[in-house]
Design a protein around this motif. Structure first.
Motif, short mmCIF file in Angstrom:
data_model
loop_
_atom_site.label_atom_id
_atom_site.label_comp_id
_atom_site.label_asym_id
_atom_site.label_seq_id
_atom_site.Cartn_x
_atom_site.Cartn_y
_atom_site.Cartn_z
N VAL A 173 19.24 -5.18 1.63
CA VAL A 173 17.97 -5.63 2.17
C VAL A 173 17.21 -4.44 2.74
O VAL A 173 17.74 -3.68 3.57
N LEU A 174 15.98 -4.28 2.29
CA LEU A 174 15.11 -3.19 2.73
C LEU A 174 14.29 -3.62 3.94
O LEU A 174 13.79 -4.75 3.98
N GLY A 175 14.15 -2.74 4.92
CA GLY A 175 13.23 -2.94 6.03
C GLY A 175 11.96 -2.16 5.76
O GLY A 175 11.98 -0.93 5.72
N ARG A 176 10.83 -2.87 5.56
CA ARG A 176 9.56 -2.24 5.19
C ARG A 176 8.52 -2.49 6.28
O ARG A 176 8.22 -3.63 6.63
N ALA A 177 7.94 -1.40 6.82
CA ALA A 177 6.94 -1.51 7.88
C ALA A 177 5.60 -1.97 7.31
O ALA A 177 5.18 -1.51 6.25
N VAL A 178 4.97 -2.90 8.02
CA VAL A 178 3.63 -3.35 7.67
C VAL A 178 2.67 -2.69 8.64
O VAL A 178 2.65 -2.99 9.83
N LYS A 179 1.87 -1.77 8.13
CA LYS A 179 1.02 -0.94 8.98
C LYS A 179 0.06 -1.76 9.82
O LYS A 179 -0.18 -1.47 10.99
N ALA A 180 -0.51 -2.81 9.25
CA ALA A 180 -1.53 -3.59 9.95
C ALA A 180 -0.99 -4.33 11.16
O ALA A 180 -1.68 -4.50 12.16
N THR A 181 0.27 -4.76 11.09
CA THR A 181 0.84 -5.57 12.18
C THR A 181 1.91 -4.84 12.98
O THR A 181 2.24 -5.27 14.10
N GLY A 182 2.48 -3.77 12.42
CA GLY A 182 3.56 -3.07 13.10
C GLY A 182 4.91 -3.76 12.91
O GLY A 182 5.94 -3.26 13.38
N LYS A 183 4.92 -4.89 12.23
CA LYS A 183 6.17 -5.62 11.99
C LYS A 183 6.92 -4.99 10.83
O LYS A 183 6.32 -4.38 9.95
N VAL A 184 8.22 -5.13 10.83
CA VAL A 184 9.05 -4.67 9.72
C VAL A 184 9.57 -5.90 8.97
O VAL A 184 10.27 -6.73 9.54
N LEU A 185 9.21 -6.01 7.70
CA LEU A 185 9.58 -7.16 6.89
C LEU A 185 10.87 -6.89 6.11
O LEU A 185 11.14 -5.76 5.71
N ALA A 186 11.63 -7.94 5.89
CA ALA A 186 12.85 -7.85 5.10
C ALA A 186 12.52 -8.10 3.63
O ALA A 186 11.86 -9.09 3.30
N VAL A 187 12.98 -7.19 2.77
CA VAL A 187 12.77 -7.32 1.32
C VAL A 187 14.13 -7.22 0.65
O VAL A 187 14.76 -6.16 0.69
#
Length: 392
Positions: A173-187
């Protein structure tokens, strides 16, 4: 009555500190009861953290991180290899993969002078063929080895590309940062091969249209031929070669009717991901972790805590969840010994690989120091008596 039975089991399986030894290829690792961990280390593309907790009498999970040269020749390419091998039926297959898969990968990388999907496929195939040869040699003395197998999850980071190959139900599972929200999404990067997934059942049925029992719902769990949950693995030769599905193999593994083509496959699902600066880390783990944590829960834990010891934290959180499901305290769960512990949770292996964008973007020809770390567990020294058998 129940407490007396549990005390008997604990007495049978209780390890004495002078009887058990731990071996590891890396001096920076630690052992805490059934938990082995390496809180932090440096790989070719960033930092990493590893942890393994043992539940089975013999650890069936095996794992490794190899960093540096990915070829038999020092000319490269260079990068990082991660492997998580979740065995079943015994530790023989997962141990074999730990000893051979990366070596095959290096050989085929050397032959093709590059990393590729083809190299990874050939390494998996060579590992499967090698274990089949081992089973063939050992069959006269140890026929039950035909019923031993392993899931096989591998990741290769090389030249800014992440390859993820999988057999079975371990997960990357990859942790990817979302620049607009600062949240890190699971992929999720890995495809899984478990009969509980409808698409896997449909694939099996399409491959075996004349077999109405190719998948069977048994005790509310979907199983291939009513025997095993996964549809792809290394090993499990008894469901791949009909000549090994006969006496003296234990009756519970023997099918009533002979099969003409392999029921299980060793052809991995491989994904190729071009790493980006917003890709923060990858969690590689056996299904023992994912039984208790969702992808996003695991990613949130990594994102919200210190890097050092993060794999150990993930394992601990999974164990806390396992204890909660059995309405017991985590401190009491920790007191239960290997073997008996398997009634409460599986072996769990976690490797968290952090991605430094400056290092990831380096050319695969840039040299780096070689590092080899293998996940550990409690091991019995030679000629030690096995724990006493469980009562009927």
């Amino acid at each position: 009555m129940l407490s007396g039975f549990m005390n008997f089991l604990r007495a049978c399986f209780r390890p004495r500190s002078d009887r058990y030894v731990h071996s590891s290829s890396d001096a920076g690792s630690r052992q805490d009861g059934l938990l082995w961990y390496k809180d932090t280390g440096q790989h070719f593309n960033g930092e990493f953290s590893m942890a393994v907790v043992q539940a089975n009498n013999l650890l069936e999970d095996q794992s490794q991180l190899e960093s540096g040269c990915l070829s038999s020749h020092e000319c490269g390419p260079y990068g990082t290899f991660v492997g998580v091998y979740d065995g079943h039926g015994g530790p023989e297959t997962s141990r074999y993969i730990n000893d051979h898969l990366f070596q095959h990968l290096k050989r085929f990388t050397s032959e093709q002078q590059t990393m590729s999907v083809d190299v990874i496929q050939k390494a998996y195939q060579a590992t499967e063929e090698g274990f089949l040869s081992l089973v063939t040699r050992q069959w006269p003395m140890n026929p039950q080895i035909a019923a031993v197998g392993s899931c096989c999850l591998a990741g290769v980071i090389c030249g800014g590309t992440l390859y993820v190959a999988n057999l079975g139900d371990s997960r990357a599972v990859l942790g990817r940062a979302v620049k607009a929200t600062g949240k890190v999404l699971a992929v999720q990067l890995s495809a899984e091969h478990n009969a509980c997934i409808e698409s896997v059942r449909q694939e099996l049925q399409s491959l075996h249209p004349d077999d109405s029992q190719i998948v069977v719902l048994k005790h509310n769990v979907w199983r291939v031929k009513g025997l095993i949950q996964i549809s792809k693995s290394i090993g499990d030769v008894y469901l791949k070669k009909a000549e090994f599905n006969r006496e003296p193999l234990y009756p519970r593994f023997r099918l009533r009717e002979p099969f003409k083509k392999p029921i299980l496959s060793a052809d991995p699902s491989i994904t190729v991901h071009q790493l980006q600066p917003h890709d923060q880390f990858v969690i590689f783990a056996s299904d023992g972790l994912w039984e208790h944590l969702s992808n996003q829960e695991a990613v949130d834990i990594v994102q919200n805590h210190s890097r050092s010891g993060i794999a150990r934290r993930l394992v601990k959180t999974a164990l806390q969840e396992a204890a909660k499901k059995r309405e017991m305290r985590y401190s009491d769960l920790k007191k239960i010994d290997r073997g008996v512990r398997r009634h409460f949770h599986d072996d769990i292996t976690v490797i968290v690989v952090f991605l430094n964008s400056n290092l990831v973007s380096k050319a695969s020809s840039v040299k780096g120091p070689n590092l080899s770390v293998r996940g550990g567990g409690v091991t019995l020294p030679p000629r030690t008596l096995a724990p006493c058998a469980m009562p009927a």
